[in-house]
Design a protein around this motif. Sequence first.
Motif: not given
Length: 402
Positions: A95-96, A124, A144-148, A164
């Motif tokens: 994701a980022v 980060y 960084f995949r956006g997993d929880w 972050t």
Amino acid sequence: MTISVSSPGGGETSLAEAVKNFGISIEDYMLPVHGQIQILSEDGTMLPEDRRGSSPGHQYPVPPDEELLAAYRRLVIGRRVNDQNSALVRQGRLAVYPSSHGQEACQVASALCLRDGDWMFPTYRDAVAVMTRGVDPVDVMTIFRGDWHGGYDPHAHQVGIQSTPLTTQLLHGVGVAHAAKLRGEDTVVLAMCGDGATSEGDFHEALNFAAVFQLPVVFFVQNNQYAISVPLAHQTAAPSLAHKAVGYGMAGERVDGNDIVALLAVLDRAVTLARAGSGPLLVEANTYRMQAHTNADDATRYRNQAEVEAWAAKDPLNRMRHYLRAAGQLTDDVEASFARDAEEVAQHLREGLSGEPEIDPQDLFRYVFTEPTPQLREQAAFLADEIARSADTAPADLAKEH
């Protein structure tokens, strides 16, 4: 290159006692040297001692070549990791990604200066440092995949989860150091942050608490010149970020953040002093973020290409490559083997991040409270029913366990 620091009777020593052997007063030692500590020039040649920025009491030994060769291998892997992760963002697999391209020397040195039982609290942007510490690269990139979840067990590696929010990790690091001191452990904490973090209130609280209680913390500030788009000159009027240390009663030092030889020497002594009980220290590494803040940032809006090119000439990998080549340590075969090692890590990242993660929507409610509230049970049941209806299947009683 290890600095020997001891105290009478083998107990805790004060900073004044710890620096006595360096032939300098505590007042002078607490102030950073003029300029900055640098051992390798930008073209990879060893600077003479009178040009290294050090002064009496601030002399740093040069690490052995075999140690520098091993560090260079990690630099090569770190650069490949940065490039691979940036590509994974463009492919939609991440994701980022906040790249540390250009800051790899800081990343590698921060991990190599610690023992197995020490703790690292990264930012980060410190994914390469976390990997160098021994965490599986795929686990590092999970966040960084956006997993929880953070992707790795911090206790298994003595590495805090990357976060972050600016500077919160400094307080966590100080807390771990305080606990270690109360238990009589010889743990040292490396608490990492960027120049922007020094403008946060948590920075003051962390440094002040660590200094008052004489905690074994090395605060490592990677000054990459910009807090997203805000240059350092708009954040502080201090001569350097290292000068902030003396106001808290700790020593501060400035080092060339693209010179891994100097970084290893400075950080090693800082960790050694902290372990001996001399209290916290602050190390400011001057470096540069060669790429954008993240893939969502347009760095051309706040800095010009001439500035970027000037810093490109100070590249930490080129500097070490030239030195090791001249020293006869880095042959074509050795460099090829390092490149293969780096490509193996990149392939591991591609393969590990290619599949879709298995996601259980009920995790939204499962880990909020030990005993779910009636409202959470109701929401979990509602979501389970909605999922079942949308799939046009018999309802799976996902909410029963709540």
